[in-house]
Write a protein that holds these residues in place. Structure first.
Motif, mmCIF file in Angstrom:
data_model
loop_
_atom_site.group_PDB
_atom_site.id
_atom_site.type_symbol
_atom_site.label_atom_id
_atom_site.label_comp_id
_atom_site.label_asym_id
_atom_site.label_seq_id
_atom_site.Cartn_x
_atom_site.Cartn_y
_atom_site.Cartn_z
ATOM 1 N N PHE A 322 -2.193 -14.267 3.264
ATOM 2 C CA PHE A 322 -2.512 -15.157 4.385
ATOM 3 C C PHE A 322 -1.221 -15.482 5.120
ATOM 4 C CE2 PHE A 322 -2.525 -19.446 6.073
ATOM 5 C CZ PHE A 322 -3.744 -19.587 6.701
ATOM 6 N N ILE A 323 -1.253 -15.411 6.462
ATOM 7 C CA ILE A 323 -0.080 -15.743 7.268
ATOM 8 C C ILE A 323 -0.485 -16.691 8.390
ATOM 9 C CG2 ILE A 323 1.791 -14.884 8.728
ATOM 10 C CD1 ILE A 323 1.616 -12.227 7.284
ATOM 11 N N SER A 324 0.233 -17.796 8.497
ATOM 12 C CA SER A 324 0.032 -18.766 9.569
ATOM 13 C C SER A 324 1.202 -18.682 10.542
ATOM 14 C CB SER A 324 -0.055 -20.173 8.980
ATOM 15 O OG SER A 324 0.008 -21.154 9.999
ATOM 16 N N TYR A 325 0.923 -18.787 11.846
ATOM 17 C CA TYR A 325 1.987 -18.598 12.836
ATOM 18 C C TYR A 325 1.535 -19.120 14.189
ATOM 19 C CZ TYR A 325 -0.850 -14.537 14.323
ATOM 20 O OH TYR A 325 -1.867 -13.721 14.766
ATOM 21 N N ASP A 326 2.458 -19.168 15.153
ATOM 22 C CA ASP A 326 2.157 -19.410 16.560
ATOM 23 C C ASP A 326 2.195 -18.083 17.300
ATOM 24 O OD1 ASP A 326 1.497 -22.000 17.493
ATOM 25 O OD2 ASP A 326 3.569 -22.702 17.315
ATOM 26 N N ASP A 327 1.373 -17.967 18.354
ATOM 27 C CA ASP A 327 1.399 -16.777 19.209
ATOM 28 C C ASP A 327 1.169 -17.235 20.651
ATOM 29 O OD1 ASP A 327 -1.333 -17.281 19.469
ATOM 30 O OD2 ASP A 327 -1.977 -15.388 18.570
ATOM 31 N N PRO A 328 1.148 -16.327 21.624
ATOM 32 C CA PRO A 328 0.976 -16.772 23.009
ATOM 33 C C PRO A 328 -0.284 -17.599 23.250
ATOM 34 C CG PRO A 328 1.848 -14.552 23.001
ATOM 35 C CD PRO A 328 1.533 -14.888 21.559
ATOM 36 N N GLN A 329 -1.366 -17.322 22.547
ATOM 37 C CA GLN A 329 -2.592 -18.096 22.751
ATOM 38 C C GLN A 329 -2.433 -19.531 22.253
ATOM 39 O OE1 GLN A 329 -6.143 -16.459 20.941
ATOM 40 N NE2 GLN A 329 -7.492 -17.954 21.911
ATOM 41 N N SER A 330 -1.879 -19.713 21.067
ATOM 42 C CA SER A 330 -1.710 -21.072 20.550
ATOM 43 C C SER A 330 -0.652 -21.832 21.343
ATOM 44 C CB SER A 330 -1.342 -21.044 19.070
ATOM 45 O OG SER A 330 -0.093 -20.417 18.840
ATOM 46 N N ILE A 331 0.370 -21.125 21.820
ATOM 47 C CA ILE A 331 1.388 -21.780 22.642
ATOM 48 C C ILE A 331 0.801 -22.215 23.974
ATOM 49 C CG2 ILE A 331 3.477 -21.281 23.968
ATOM 50 C CD1 ILE A 331 4.510 -19.805 21.485
ATOM 51 N N ALA A 332 -0.086 -21.411 24.557
ATOM 52 C CA ALA A 332 -0.753 -21.815 25.798
ATOM 53 C C ALA A 332 -1.563 -23.085 25.573
ATOM 54 C CB ALA A 332 -1.651 -20.690 26.297
ATOM 55 N N ALA A 333 -2.226 -23.189 24.417
ATOM 56 C CA ALA A 333 -2.981 -24.403 24.103
ATOM 57 C C ALA A 333 -2.054 -25.604 23.972
ATOM 58 C CB ALA A 333 -3.776 -24.206 22.815
ATOM 59 N N LYS A 334 -0.894 -25.389 23.366
ATOM 60 C CA LYS A 334 0.070 -26.484 23.238
ATOM 61 C C LYS A 334 0.598 -26.918 24.601
ATOM 62 C CE LYS A 334 1.627 -25.620 18.514
ATOM 63 N NZ LYS A 334 2.772 -25.373 17.600
ATOM 64 N N ALA A 335 0.849 -25.951 25.470
ATOM 65 C CA ALA A 335 1.322 -26.293 26.812
ATOM 66 C C ALA A 335 0.281 -27.097 27.579
ATOM 67 C CB ALA A 335 1.688 -25.021 27.570
ATOM 68 N N ALA A 336 -0.982 -26.707 27.467
ATOM 69 C CA ALA A 336 -2.049 -27.459 28.126
ATOM 70 C C ALA A 336 -2.123 -28.877 27.577
ATOM 71 C CB ALA A 336 -3.388 -26.738 27.942
ATOM 72 N N TYR A 337 -1.925 -29.009 26.279
ATOM 73 C CA TYR A 337 -1.933 -30.331 25.657
ATOM 74 C C TYR A 337 -0.771 -31.175 26.183
ATOM 75 C CZ TYR A 337 -1.737 -33.827 21.901
ATOM 76 O OH TYR A 337 -1.705 -35.000 21.189
ATOM 77 N N VAL A 338 0.406 -30.579 26.275
ATOM 78 C CA VAL A 338 1.572 -31.298 26.789
ATOM 79 C C VAL A 338 1.292 -31.847 28.179
ATOM 80 C CG1 VAL A 338 3.925 -30.943 27.656
ATOM 81 C CG2 VAL A 338 3.305 -30.143 25.378
ATOM 82 N N LYS A 339 0.688 -31.039 29.029
ATOM 83 C CA LYS A 339 0.393 -31.486 30.382
ATOM 84 C C LYS A 339 -0.693 -32.568 30.388
ATOM 85 C CE LYS A 339 -0.230 -27.321 32.155
ATOM 86 N NZ LYS A 339 -0.390 -26.216 33.145
ATOM 87 N N ALA A 340 -1.707 -32.390 29.568
ATOM 88 C CA ALA A 340 -2.793 -33.373 29.532
ATOM 89 C C ALA A 340 -2.295 -34.728 29.033
ATOM 90 C CB ALA A 340 -3.933 -32.869 28.649
ATOM 91 N N GLN A 341 -1.359 -34.714 28.088
ATOM 92 C CA GLN A 341 -0.840 -35.953 27.511
ATOM 93 C C GLN A 341 0.414 -36.455 28.221
ATOM 94 O OE1 GLN A 341 -2.524 -37.574 25.153
ATOM 95 N NE2 GLN A 341 -4.057 -35.936 25.144
ATOM 96 N N ARG A 342 0.885 -35.707 29.195
ATOM 97 C CA ARG A 342 2.096 -36.059 29.942
ATOM 98 C C ARG A 342 3.293 -36.234 29.012
ATOM 99 N NH1 ARG A 342 1.303 -37.130 35.308
ATOM 100 N NH2 ARG A 342 -0.864 -37.411 35.969
ATOM 101 N N LEU A 343 3.427 -35.278 28.096
ATOM 102 C CA LEU A 343 4.581 -35.275 27.211
ATOM 103 C C LEU A 343 5.796 -34.691 27.947
ATOM 104 C CD1 LEU A 343 2.934 -34.030 23.886
ATOM 105 C CD2 LEU A 343 3.044 -36.359 24.813
ATOM 106 N N GLY A 344 6.927 -34.632 27.235
ATOM 107 C CA GLY A 344 8.148 -34.184 27.881
ATOM 108 C C GLY A 344 8.291 -32.685 27.988
ATOM 109 N N GLY A 345 7.597 -31.935 27.147
ATOM 110 C CA GLY A 345 7.734 -30.490 27.163
ATOM 111 C C GLY A 345 7.513 -29.909 25.785
ATOM 112 N N ILE A 346 8.087 -28.736 25.547
ATOM 113 C CA ILE A 346 7.932 -28.037 24.271
ATOM 114 C C ILE A 346 9.303 -27.670 23.744
ATOM 115 C CG2 ILE A 346 7.143 -25.880 23.193
ATOM 116 C CD1 ILE A 346 4.641 -26.018 24.866
ATOM 117 N N MET A 347 9.494 -27.882 22.463
ATOM 118 C CA MET A 347 10.682 -27.467 21.716
ATOM 119 C C MET A 347 10.271 -26.377 20.749
ATOM 120 S SD MET A 347 11.771 -27.806 18.312
ATOM 121 C CE MET A 347 11.042 -29.304 17.674
#
Length: 368
Positions: A322-347
Motif C-alpha cells: 500500500f502506498i499513500s501519496y499526493d498527486d496533481p489531482q489531490s493537489i488541485a483539491a488542496k488548492a481549491a480548499y485553500v481558495k475556499a477557506q482564504r488561506l495563505g497558500g500551499i507549502m
C-alpha cells in the motif's frame, strides 16, 4: 465542507515580501517549498515559487549554525535570487530529530544566544528570514529533550528572535520573516498558538505524515479530509486548519502542506484495498519521480481515489503493498480548499523530489 471548484478571478503571482502574511483577500496565494538543494532540470519551475526554505540549520550549543556540507547547498539556493530577484529564500532550523531547542529556550540568556546567532546567520548570507522547525515543543517522540516549560518558552524564543531580526532590519531596511513548521492534533499542546500568531509571519502546516512507521495502520498520509474508513481521531488537512483557526490564527497566515513523496506499507491486510488496515512492516518513502517510474500503474500497483478524503493511494493485491501519496489531482483539491477557506497558500516538502516541476505546476495552476 463540500469543495466548490468554481471559477476564480485570474490571480497574479507577483511575489509579496517575505515578511508579509499572504493576502488571500487580495487574491494572492503563496507557493512555498522546502529545499535541501536545487537540482530542478526545468528552470521554469522557479517562476511558480514565491519562497524557498533551505533545510536545515541546526542548534549546536545554543547557537543556530549550518552543519558541515550545508553551505554549498544553501549558496546554490540563494543564487537563484540573482535570476529571480522577487524570490524569497529563508533558512529552516531544526527538523525531525534535531534537538537543542528546549535547552536554548529555557533561559533568557539561551534565548538571546539562539536569536542573535540566527539573525546573524540570516543577514550574513543575504537570506530573507528564518523558519523554526522545532519538532515539537513539549514532545520527545523524535528523541530530543523536552519540558513542560517548552510551551511558554517557545513563545519567548520567537519573541527574542523577532527582536533580533528587527535589529538587523534597522541596519538594512529589510523585513526578515519568521515562519514556523507546525503539526496538528496532539502536537500543538506544547504551543501557545494565540500568543505565537502575532509574532510569526506565517505557519507551515505539516499536513502530511499522518500515517507513518509509528502508526498502527496504513491510511492517507496527507489526506485533505478524513476517510470514512479512518478512526474518529484521524488527522487530516481540514482538521488541522480548523484547529489552528479556532486557536486564533488568521486564515491568511496558514499554508496548507503537500507531500512530494509517498509512504509504502507492506504485508497489509487486504480489506478495502489496504486503506486503514494493519500492516506487517513499513517499507519507506518514494519521491514523486520514483512513484511515476516504478509504481503508479506498474508492477501490479493499481491507483485508487478516495473521493471523501480527496486522496489517491496505490494497492498491489498480489504483494499486499500500500502506498499513500499526493498527486496533481489531490493537489488541485488542496488548492481549491485553500481558495475556499482564504488561506495563505500551499507549502510543500520537498523541492528536489519534483525535479520536473509537475507537482509545483499543479499547485500553481490550482491557486490561479
Amino acid at each position: 465542507m463540500a469543495l466548490r471548484l468554481s471559477a476564480f478571478l485570474l490571480l497574479l503571482f507577483a511575489c509579496v515580501p517575505a515578511g508579509a502574511a499572504a493576502d488571500a483577500q487580495a487574491g494572492h496565494y503563496r507557493v512555498v517549498g522546502y529545499a535541501t538543494d536545487w537540482n530542478a532540470t526545468d528552470a521554469r519551475t522557479l517562476d511558480r515559487i514565491d519562497t524557498l526554505i533551505f533545510a536545515f540549520a541546526h542548534v549546536e550549543q545554543g547557537r543556530v549554525v549550518l552543519p558541515d556540507g550545508a553551505l554549498p547547498r544553501l549558496e546554490r539556493v540563494l543564487a537563484l535570487k540573482r535570476g529571480k530577484p522577487s524570490l524569497q529564500v529563508t533558512i529552516a532550523v531544526g527538523g525531525w530529530g534535531a534537538g537543542g531547542f528546549s535547552e536554548a529556550a529555557a533561559t533568557a540568556d539561551g534565548r538571546e544566544r539562539f536569536a542573535q546567532s540566527a539573525a546573524q546567520l540570516v543577514a550574513s548570507h543575504g537570506a530573507d528570514g528564518l523558519d523554526v522547525d522545532w519538532e515539537y515543543p513539549g514532545h520527545h517522540e523524535s528523541g530530543i529533550a523536552s519540558s513542560p516549560a517548552d510551551r511558554g518558552n517557545f513563545t519567548l524564543l520567537l519573541k527574542a528572535l523577532r527582536q533580533a531580526l528587527d535589529r538587523e532590519s534597522g541596519k538594512d531596511g529589510r523585513h526578515y520573516a519568521i515562519s514556523i513548521a507546525v503539526a496538528d492534533g496532539p502536537f500543538v499542546d506544547g504551543i501557545d498558538i494565540a500568543a505565537v500568531a502575532p509574532v510569526v509571519d506565517w505557519f507551515n502546516l505539516m499536513t502530511y505524515d499522518f500515517v507513518n512507521r509509528m502508526t498502527p495502520t496504513t491510511g492517507h498520509h496527507t489526506g485533505l479530509y478524513r476517510s470514512p474508513l479512518a478512526p474518529a481521531d484521524a488527522r487530516s488537512g481540514d482538521a488541522a486548519v480548523r484547529q489552528f483557526i479556532a486557536a486564533g490564527v488568521p486564515p491568511g497566515k496558514l499554508l496548507l502542506g503537500a507531500a512530494f513523496y509517498g509512504r509504502e506499507f507492506d504485508d497489509v491486510q487486504a480489506a478495502h484495498d489496504g486503506v486503514y488496515q494493519a500492516y506487517g512492516h513499513y517499507q519507506g518513502e518514494h519521491p514523486w519521480p520514483q512513484l511515476k517510474r516504478d509504481y503508479i500503474g506498474r508492477k501490479g500497483f493499481v491507483r485508487h481515489w478516495d473521493a471523501k478524503a480527496m486522496a489517491p493511494w496505490l494497492w498491489n493485491p498480489r504483494t499486499r503493498a500500500f502506498i499513500s501519496y499526493d498527486d496533481p489531482q489531490s493537489i488541485a483539491a488542496k488548492a481549491a480548499y485553500v481558495k475556499a477557506q482564504r488561506l495563505g497558500g500551499i507549502m510543500y516538502w520537498e523541492q528536489t523530489q519534483d525535479p520536473q516541476g509537475e507537482l509545483v505546476d499543479a499547485i500553481w495552476q490550482g491557486l490561479r
